[in-house]
Enzyme design. Structure first.
Site, mmCIF file in Angstrom:
data_model
loop_
_atom_site.group_PDB
_atom_site.id
_atom_site.type_symbol
_atom_site.label_atom_id
_atom_site.label_comp_id
_atom_site.label_asym_id
_atom_site.label_seq_id
_atom_site.Cartn_x
_atom_site.Cartn_y
_atom_site.Cartn_z
ATOM 1 N N GLU A 184 0.872 -1.260 0.039
ATOM 2 C CA GLU A 184 -0.123 0.151 -0.072
ATOM 3 C C GLU A 184 0.842 1.360 0.109
ATOM 4 O O GLU A 184 1.414 1.813 0.959
ATOM 5 C CB GLU A 184 -1.028 -0.131 1.124
ATOM 6 C CG GLU A 184 -1.645 1.444 1.237
ATOM 7 C CD GLU A 184 -2.819 1.204 2.399
ATOM 8 O OE1 GLU A 184 -2.496 0.372 3.360
ATOM 9 O OE2 GLU A 184 -3.621 2.095 2.384
ATOM 10 N N LYS A 233 -2.446 -2.043 -3.245
ATOM 11 C CA LYS A 233 -3.290 -1.185 -2.568
ATOM 12 C C LYS A 233 -2.998 0.341 -2.805
ATOM 13 O O LYS A 233 -2.257 0.906 -1.846
ATOM 14 C CB LYS A 233 -3.598 -1.355 -1.218
ATOM 15 C CG LYS A 233 -4.643 -0.602 -0.482
ATOM 16 C CD LYS A 233 -5.308 -1.335 0.907
ATOM 17 C CE LYS A 233 -6.078 -0.342 1.598
ATOM 18 N NZ LYS A 233 -6.701 -0.888 2.829
HETATM 19 P P1 13P Z 1 -9.064 4.238 4.076
HETATM 20 O O1 13P Z 1 -10.122 3.351 3.003
HETATM 21 O O2 13P Z 1 -10.060 4.742 5.169
HETATM 22 O O3 13P Z 1 -8.395 5.110 3.387
HETATM 23 O O4 13P Z 1 -8.436 3.119 4.740
HETATM 24 C C1 13P Z 1 -7.687 2.202 3.808
HETATM 25 C C2 13P Z 1 -6.608 1.824 4.776
HETATM 26 O O5 13P Z 1 -6.509 0.549 5.003
HETATM 27 C C3 13P Z 1 -5.557 2.704 5.184
HETATM 28 O O6 13P Z 1 -4.342 1.950 5.597
#
Ligand code: 13P
Length: 340
Positions: A177, A219
């Site tokens: 991510e 992600k």
């Molecule tokens: P949000 O969808 O609230 O941005 O959170 C996703 C997430 O896992 C942040 O690390």
């Protein structure tokens, strides 16, 4: 764990048009969201809220996996069932956040570097024994006049790749991510430029550190204008720029892209995901899915407010948002679904 098993888990997480539910807020983040709604910021309130989420009837109709936090994976439901067991019994795959948060990056004012590599091999082994099958690590990239710097992008990309290869060694599918933040006045084009640069660095590192692309999920943020940018493009424009950026940056071997919501409203995040799938689904090498926290949870949290009497209504709201996002994966979401 064989490469084939990792790839199978990664595919399972994006199969059937389902997506992920992130419920891995750290204690400070969870407490901040509770405080805004005057919910007590206690371990038991956090436990009750997470129990509400995982016991939502029919959650597995739309959700393939949930991302837990270290505190939660060690807790039990009121009936004494471990959370991993409760999630697995609900036919959902348990995952775990394993980074320890983004810290100020020395020498780089305004930028952050995610920590958590120390002792990670041992922690991953423990989580795998507890039953987790995938993991998450979030890097945050802020956008400003002179940032992100090359050093910030590279250091975060290296950490994501170190984490990724350690996860695969432990038999866990890494969710990689790199989040380009929405805060700021920057334009959609600037977000695209930064996102593309970050993704290029991330895949370069993943390659050189031998992370198997078939056994991970990406992600990313959607490509959107900064929150205070005067020009806010339409849903279709955001969808088009996001998909074209990802097509240039993400190898076809990656089985799925699961977006974070990043502070978009629940309905807008769903509508943008829907627009991407309406226009591009049949032409893409990877699944375009979701791994939202706020965009799935927020309406439910606002209904619950810490009251046992509101649990059923909050679960209904959570189920609804999850269902809307599954529809968005099929390109079948529309205003009619929100009309009640
Ligand atoms: P949000 O969808 O609230 O941005 O959170 C996703 C997430 O896992 C942040 O690390």
């Amino acid at each position: 764990m064989s490469a084939e098993e990792l790839a199978r888990t990664a595919r399972e997480l994006v199969a059937d048009d389902k997506g992920l539910l992130a419920m891995d807020e750290s204690n400070p983040t969870c407490n901040r969201r509770f405080a805004r709604l005057a919910i007590p910021q206690t371990e038991d309130a956090r436990r009750s809220y997470r129990e509400l989420i995982v016991t939502t009837p029919g959650l597995c109709d739309s959700i393939s996996g949930v991302i837990l936090y270290d505190e939660t994976i060690r807790q039990q439901t009121k009936e004494g069932t471990s959370f991993v067991r409760a999630v697995t019994d609900a036919r959902i795959i348990p995952g775990i956040k394993v980074d320890t948060g983004a810290e100020n990056m020395a020498g780089h004012p305004g930028e952050k570097l995610t920590a958590g590599l120390n002792g990670l091999r041992e922690r991953l082994e423990e989580y795998a024994k507890m039953g987790a099958r995938f993991a998450k690590w979030r890097a945050v990239i802020a956008v400003g006049d002179d940032i992100p710097s090359r050093a910030c992008i590279d250091a975060n990309a290296q950490a994501l790749a170190r984490y990724g290869v350690l996860c695969q060694e432990a038999g866990l599918v890494p969710i990689v991510e790199p989040e380009v933040l929405m805060d700021g006045e920057h334009t959609l084009e600037r977000c695209r430029e930064v996102t593309e640069e970050v993704l290029a660095a991330v895949f370069n590192e993943l390659g050189s550190q031998r992370v198997m692309l078939q056994g991970l999920l990406l992600k990313p943020n959607m490509v959107v204008p900064g929150l205070t940018c005067p020009k806010q493009e339409t849903i279709d424009e955001v969808a088009e720029v996001t998909v074209r950026c990802l097509l240039r940056a993400v190898p076809a071997a990656v089985p799925g892209i699961v977006f974070l919501s990043g502070g978009q409203s629940a309905e807008l995040a769903t509508a943008r995901l829907n627009a991407m799938n309406v226009r591009f689904k049949s032409q893409l090498p990877w699944a375009l899915s979701f791994s939202f926290a706020r965009a799935i949870q927020q309406p439910a949290l606002e209904i619950w407010r810490g009251e046992a009497a509101h649990v059923a209504a909050a679960q209904k709201a959570l189920y609804h948002r999850a269902r809307c996002n599954r529809a968005a994966r099929r390109g079948e979401y529309g205003a009619a679904m929100e009309g009640g």
